[in-house]
Scaffold this motif. Structure first.
Motif, PDB file in Angstrom:
ATOM      1  N   ALA A   1      -7.614 -54.308 -64.900  1.00  0.00           N
ATOM      2  CA  ALA A   1      -6.817 -54.937 -63.843  1.00  0.00           C
ATOM      3  C   ALA A   1      -5.900 -53.896 -63.191  1.00  0.00           C
ATOM      4  O   ALA A   1      -5.779 -53.823 -61.963  1.00  0.00           O
ATOM      5  N   GLU A   2      -5.276 -53.049 -64.014  1.00  0.00           N
ATOM      6  CA  GLU A   2      -4.396 -51.998 -63.478  1.00  0.00           C
ATOM      7  C   GLU A   2      -5.184 -51.023 -62.605  1.00  0.00           C
ATOM      8  O   GLU A   2      -4.709 -50.601 -61.547  1.00  0.00           O
ATOM      9  N   THR A   3      -6.382 -50.686 -63.069  1.00  0.00           N
ATOM     10  CA  THR A   3      -7.186 -49.717 -62.310  1.00  0.00           C
ATOM     11  C   THR A   3      -7.524 -50.273 -60.932  1.00  0.00           C
ATOM     12  O   THR A   3      -7.435 -49.565 -59.922  1.00  0.00           O
ATOM     13  N   LEU A   4      -7.908 -51.552 -60.892  1.00  0.00           N
ATOM     14  CA  LEU A   4      -8.214 -52.165 -59.591  1.00  0.00           C
ATOM     15  C   LEU A   4      -6.996 -52.097 -58.661  1.00  0.00           C
ATOM     16  O   LEU A   4      -7.100 -51.703 -57.493  1.00  0.00           O
TER      17      LEU A   4
ATOM     18  N   GLY B   1      -5.939 -47.228 -51.253  1.00  0.00           N
ATOM     19  CA  GLY B   1      -6.816 -47.476 -50.098  1.00  0.00           C
ATOM     20  C   GLY B   1      -8.271 -47.205 -50.410  1.00  0.00           C
ATOM     21  O   GLY B   1      -9.046 -46.818 -49.536  1.00  0.00           O
ATOM     22  N   ALA B   2      -8.670 -47.409 -51.683  1.00  0.00           N
ATOM     23  CA  ALA B   2     -10.040 -47.089 -52.084  1.00  0.00           C
ATOM     24  C   ALA B   2     -11.046 -48.040 -51.452  1.00  0.00           C
ATOM     25  O   ALA B   2     -10.712 -49.147 -51.041  1.00  0.00           O
ATOM     26  N   GLY B   3     -12.292 -47.589 -51.417  1.00  0.00           N
ATOM     27  CA  GLY B   3     -13.403 -48.431 -50.974  1.00  0.00           C
ATOM     28  C   GLY B   3     -14.063 -49.075 -52.181  1.00  0.00           C
ATOM     29  O   GLY B   3     -13.498 -49.073 -53.285  1.00  0.00           O
ATOM     30  N   PRO B   4     -15.286 -49.593 -51.982  1.00  0.00           N
ATOM     31  CA  PRO B   4     -15.944 -50.333 -53.069  1.00  0.00           C
ATOM     32  C   PRO B   4     -16.065 -49.539 -54.372  1.00  0.00           C
ATOM     33  O   PRO B   4     -15.905 -50.104 -55.454  1.00  0.00           O
ATOM     34  N   ALA B   5     -16.323 -48.227 -54.282  1.00  0.00           N
ATOM     35  CA  ALA B   5     -16.518 -47.462 -55.523  1.00  0.00           C
ATOM     36  C   ALA B   5     -15.245 -47.492 -56.373  1.00  0.00           C
ATOM     37  O   ALA B   5     -15.295 -47.686 -57.587  1.00  0.00           O
ATOM     38  N   GLY B   6     -14.096 -47.332 -55.735  1.00  0.00           N
ATOM     39  CA  GLY B   6     -12.835 -47.354 -56.486  1.00  0.00           C
ATOM     40  C   GLY B   6     -12.472 -48.751 -56.937  1.00  0.00           C
ATOM     41  O   GLY B   6     -12.001 -48.948 -58.062  1.00  0.00           O
ATOM     42  N   LEU B   7     -12.720 -49.727 -56.051  1.00  0.00           N
ATOM     43  CA  LEU B   7     -12.324 -51.101 -56.376  1.00  0.00           C
ATOM     44  C   LEU B   7     -13.207 -51.708 -57.468  1.00  0.00           C
ATOM     45  O   LEU B   7     -12.838 -52.708 -58.086  1.00  0.00           O
ATOM     46  N   ALA B   8     -14.370 -51.118 -57.694  1.00  0.00           N
ATOM     47  CA  ALA B   8     -15.221 -51.597 -58.804  1.00  0.00           C
ATOM     48  C   ALA B   8     -14.585 -51.210 -60.137  1.00  0.00           C
ATOM     49  O   ALA B   8     -15.015 -51.658 -61.188  1.00  0.00           O
TER      50      ALA B   8
ATOM     51  N   TRP C   1     -21.434 -43.600 -72.341  1.00  0.00           N
ATOM     52  CA  TRP C   1     -19.992 -43.862 -72.460  1.00  0.00           C
ATOM     53  C   TRP C   1     -19.808 -45.365 -72.358  1.00  0.00           C
ATOM     54  O   TRP C   1     -20.161 -45.975 -71.348  1.00  0.00           O
ATOM     55  N   LEU C   2     -19.294 -45.954 -73.402  1.00  0.00           N
ATOM     56  CA  LEU C   2     -19.259 -47.412 -73.474  1.00  0.00           C
ATOM     57  C   LEU C   2     -17.823 -47.886 -73.672  1.00  0.00           C
ATOM     58  O   LEU C   2     -17.086 -47.316 -74.480  1.00  0.00           O
ATOM     59  N   ARG C   3     -17.467 -48.929 -72.912  1.00  0.00           N
ATOM     60  CA  ARG C   3     -16.146 -49.553 -73.086  1.00  0.00           C
ATOM     61  C   ARG C   3     -16.383 -50.959 -73.619  1.00  0.00           C
ATOM     62  O   ARG C   3     -16.423 -51.929 -72.843  1.00  0.00           O
ATOM     63  N   PRO C   4     -16.557 -51.098 -74.912  1.00  0.00           N
ATOM     64  CA  PRO C   4     -16.989 -52.396 -75.450  1.00  0.00           C
ATOM     65  C   PRO C   4     -15.937 -53.479 -75.267  1.00  0.00           C
ATOM     66  O   PRO C   4     -16.273 -54.651 -75.291  1.00  0.00           O
ATOM     67  N   TRP C   5     -14.682 -53.110 -75.066  1.00  0.00           N
ATOM     68  CA  TRP C   5     -13.617 -54.111 -74.981  1.00  0.00           C
ATOM     69  C   TRP C   5     -13.080 -54.294 -73.563  1.00  0.00           C
ATOM     70  O   TRP C   5     -11.989 -54.837 -73.378  1.00  0.00           O
ATOM     71  N   LEU C   6     -13.878 -53.876 -72.581  1.00  0.00           N
ATOM     72  CA  LEU C   6     -13.379 -53.931 -71.206  1.00  0.00           C
ATOM     73  C   LEU C   6     -13.065 -55.363 -70.756  1.00  0.00           C
ATOM     74  O   LEU C   6     -12.213 -55.578 -69.910  1.00  0.00           O
ATOM     75  N   HIS C   7     -13.761 -56.344 -71.316  1.00  0.00           N
ATOM     76  CA  HIS C   7     -13.506 -57.734 -70.913  1.00  0.00           C
ATOM     77  C   HIS C   7     -12.545 -58.432 -71.867  1.00  0.00           C
ATOM     78  O   HIS C   7     -12.314 -59.626 -71.751  1.00  0.00           O
ATOM     79  N   ARG C   8     -12.025 -57.704 -72.837  1.00  0.00           N
ATOM     80  CA  ARG C   8     -11.142 -58.343 -73.820  1.00  0.00           C
ATOM     81  C   ARG C   8      -9.692 -58.292 -73.377  1.00  0.00           C
ATOM     82  O   ARG C   8      -9.209 -57.232 -72.957  1.00  0.00           O
ATOM     83  N   PRO C   9      -8.974 -59.411 -73.509  1.00  0.00           N
ATOM     84  CA  PRO C   9      -7.566 -59.388 -73.130  1.00  0.00           C
ATOM     85  C   PRO C   9      -6.788 -58.416 -74.019  1.00  0.00           C
ATOM     86  O   PRO C   9      -7.132 -58.235 -75.199  1.00  0.00           O
ATOM     87  N   ARG C  10      -5.770 -57.845 -73.457  1.00  0.00           N
ATOM     88  CA  ARG C  10      -4.941 -56.917 -74.229  1.00  0.00           C
ATOM     89  C   ARG C  10      -4.374 -57.622 -75.458  1.00  0.00           C
ATOM     90  O   ARG C  10      -4.271 -57.030 -76.538  1.00  0.00           O
ATOM     91  N   ALA C  11      -4.042 -58.919 -75.280  1.00  0.00           N
ATOM     92  CA  ALA C  11      -3.428 -59.660 -76.384  1.00  0.00           C
ATOM     93  C   ALA C  11      -4.362 -59.717 -77.599  1.00  0.00           C
ATOM     94  O   ALA C  11      -3.896 -59.729 -78.745  1.00  0.00           O
ATOM     95  N   ALA C  12      -5.678 -59.730 -77.353  1.00  0.00           N
ATOM     96  CA  ALA C  12      -6.626 -59.809 -78.477  1.00  0.00           C
ATOM     97  C   ALA C  12      -6.549 -58.528 -79.314  1.00  0.00           C
ATOM     98  O   ALA C  12      -6.671 -58.559 -80.543  1.00  0.00           O
ATOM     99  N   LEU C  13      -6.321 -57.404 -78.649  1.00  0.00           N
ATOM    100  CA  LEU C  13      -6.232 -56.133 -79.393  1.00  0.00           C
ATOM    101  C   LEU C  13      -4.951 -56.109 -80.230  1.00  0.00           C
ATOM    102  O   LEU C  13      -4.949 -55.625 -81.372  1.00  0.00           O
TER     103      LEU C  13
ATOM    104  N   SER D   1      -7.923 -62.473 -63.473  1.00  0.00           N
ATOM    105  CA  SER D   1      -8.445 -62.576 -62.099  1.00  0.00           C
ATOM    106  C   SER D   1      -8.750 -61.195 -61.528  1.00  0.00           C
ATOM    107  O   SER D   1      -9.776 -60.994 -60.877  1.00  0.00           O
ATOM    108  N   LEU D   2      -7.870 -60.237 -61.765  1.00  0.00           N
ATOM    109  CA  LEU D   2      -8.095 -58.898 -61.204  1.00  0.00           C
ATOM    110  C   LEU D   2      -9.318 -58.250 -61.854  1.00  0.00           C
ATOM    111  O   LEU D   2     -10.113 -57.580 -61.179  1.00  0.00           O
ATOM    112  N   ALA D   3      -9.471 -58.441 -63.166  1.00  0.00           N
ATOM    113  CA  ALA D   3     -10.647 -57.864 -63.834  1.00  0.00           C
ATOM    114  C   ALA D   3     -11.926 -58.526 -63.316  1.00  0.00           C
ATOM    115  O   ALA D   3     -12.945 -57.861 -63.116  1.00  0.00           O
ATOM    116  N   ASP D   4     -11.876 -59.849 -63.052  1.00  0.00           N
ATOM    117  CA  ASP D   4     -13.041 -60.535 -62.463  1.00  0.00           C
ATOM    118  C   ASP D   4     -13.362 -59.967 -61.092  1.00  0.00           C
ATOM    119  O   ASP D   4     -14.527 -59.755 -60.749  1.00  0.00           O
ATOM    120  N   ALA D   5     -12.316 -59.753 -60.308  1.00  0.00           N
ATOM    121  CA  ALA D   5     -12.532 -59.223 -58.955  1.00  0.00           C
ATOM    122  C   ALA D   5     -13.231 -57.865 -59.042  1.00  0.00           C
ATOM    123  O   ALA D   5     -14.160 -57.581 -58.286  1.00  0.00           O
TER     124      ALA D   5
END
Ligand SMILES: Nc1ncnc2c1ncn2[C@@H]1O[C@H](COP(=O)(O)OP(=O)(O)OP(=O)(O)O)[C@@H](O)[C@H]1O
Length: 463
Positions: free
Chosen positions: A124-127, A134-141, A154-166, A212-216
């Motif tokens: 969410a922060e990265t988005l 002012g990034a385009g689609p590549a940055g906003l992804a 390179w794998l981010r297995p917890w990218l969809h996990r809420p911070r609270a779960a960690l 919501s931001l991570a979904d976007a």
């Protein structure tokens, strides 16, 4: 049970010692114990913070404690050499050095996969940060869950996990971590300002902000993949063998698709993303008011080289980067590359897969074959410069042997003058391949990396 691919027998975890990667290293080691794998915890000392020695000690002690509990985890760390060049971003320098060191350590440990501990809040922060730049689609992804780079996954297995779960995981297992208090508080870094000054207010006003931001970001990533596909198709219709862009085929595209095809072309040719300002200039200046390709002979400087229009074709010409640091061998190679560029004969070629390639301006075929060892990393062929010999080049005939002048190597190998014709293949300042001699040993791929063998077949032998 089916044999597991060797790439997953040893899994690397990028372990900063911070809260998230502590949780991930511990969780990975527990899974590994169950599945019969090993984990290697990789730590990078950036040489930037006075506390970094203590983080190394903490990491080593933590891993030893996990080993004592019977977890199959090893420890490996490396210190980056040098300092960020004056005026460069410290963050960007540290990130580039960190990923390079992680890749080297992972390969040395025999790991094919590197796990990173980014989670949903990071995404969410990265988005947000990308949007604020002012990034385009590549940055906003934002960050991909999985990416293949440098022959590693390179794998981010917890990218969809809420911070609270960690946080809950850390508490449940009573884990300890180190906090980079000074670094996290440094308001010079945009992420810190976002974290401390913006995020608490944002979350108070929009409690679903993280999700919501991570979904976007995930939706933009999907849309971007579709746009990239379209751009590749468009590019396929206007690219000539050898990599040039045929402007008369490109001009009829709709304006947004012209820019997308240009972006794709530049990425392939130059092996890096195009600056947005360059794309805008090219899109504006390549066509005249009637929408036809303008006169040839113009060029546009770009990072790492230049775009040059010759009549109906737009070419990429790579330039040897200025040698960084004092290494004399590098300086010699770079000056040979630029001398070669100065000799005027330079074509570019972007290779993504095995096959036969006929570069414009050379009478012959480059044969690219997949091999499992002794090849050059496929990734290094994405932006090749093909140049004639200019004198001053050195070539290393085998691992552990000294680089020597090309002329001497030809003589030593007894390569007849007739077999010396053909392009030298360069990736930036690095000589990869010489007709008649083969691959330079300095360019050889690491074991397990996707790699290819190269052969130059002059026309009479190409068949
Ligand atoms: N010095 C380092 N050595 C090894 N891996 C690192 C290092 N710094 C960051 N990483 C990896 O990159 C991920 C994201 O980096 P980031 O800077 O957000 O992490 P951090 O806040 O330093 O630590 P953590 O994510 O463990 O809390 C980390 O979770 C970790 O997997």
């Amino acid at each position: 049970m089916a044999e597991r691919p060797s790439a997953v027998r040893c899994v690397a975890v990028a372990y900063s010692g911070g809260r998230d990667s502590t949780a991930l290293a511990h969780a990975a080691a527990r899974v590994a114990a169950r599945e019969g794998w090993r984990v290697v915890a990789l730590h990078v000392h950036h040489g930037l913070s006075a506390a970094a020695d203590a983080w190394v000690r903490h990491g080593a002690e933590q891993v030893a404690a996990w080993q004592a509990e019977g977890l199959p985890i090893d420890w490996c760390w490396r210190r980056l050499a040098g300092r960020p060049p004056r005026g460069d971003s410290v963050e960007a320098w540290a990130r580039a050095g960190r990923y390079a060191a992680l890749a080297t350590m992972a390969r040395e440990a025999g790991a094919g996969v590197v796990l990173l501990a980014h989670h949903r809040r990071d995404q969410a922060e990265t988005l947000l940060l990308q949007a604020l730049r002012g990034a385009g689609p590549a940055g906003l992804a934002a960050m991909p869950r999985c990416a293949e780079r440098d022959g590693l996954v390179w794998l981010r297995p917890w990218l969809h996990r809420p911070r609270a779960a960690l946080e809950a995981y850390l508490q449940r297992h009573g884990l300890r971590w180190v906090d980079d208090e000074a670094g996290n508080a440094d308001a010079r870094f945009a992420r810190n300002r976002l974290r401390h000054q913006v995020w608490p207010a944002l979350e108070a006003a929009f409690p679903q902000a993280e999700a919501s931001l991570a979904d976007a970001a995930a939706r933009v990533a999907q849309a971007r993949a579709a746009l990239d596909d379209l751009a590749r198709e468009d590019l396929g219709c206007c690219q000539v063998p050898g990599g040039g862009l045929r402007l008369s085929a490109w001009a009829p595209l709709a304006p947004a698709r012209r820019v997308a095809a240009l972006r794709q072309w530049f990425r392939q040719a130059a092996g890096r993303p195009a600056p947005a300002s360059l794309l805008q200039r090219l899109a504006r200046e390549l066509l005249d008011d009637a929408g036809r390709p303008g006169p040839g002979g113009r060029e546009w400087p770009a990072p790492g080289g230049r775009c040059r229009q010759a009549r109906d074709l737009l070419h990429w010409e790579a330039m040897a980067p200025a040698a960084s640091g004092p290494a004399p061998a590098r300086a010699r190679r770079a000056s040979a590359a630029s001398a070669s560029a100065a000799s005027g004969r330079c074509e570019t070629l972007g290779i993504r897969r095995a096959g036969r390639y006929r570069p414009a301006g050379w009478s012959g075929t480059l044969l690219v074959r997949r091999v499992s060892g002794g090849g050059v990393p496929l990734a290094r062929l994405a932006a090749l410069a093909l140049r004639a010999r200019a004198g001053g080049e050195t070539f290393q005939a085998g691992p552990g042997r000294p680089p020597r002048a090309l002329k001497k190597q030809y003589q030593a190998a007894g390569v007849a003058a007739a077999a010396r014709h053909g392009p030298l293949l360069w990736a930036g300042a690095d000589l990869l391949f010489v007709p008649g001699l083969g691959l330079d040993a300095r360019a050889l791929a690491a074991p397990g990396e996707p790699q290819v063998a190269l052969d130059w077949l002059p026309d009479e032998a190409a068949g």
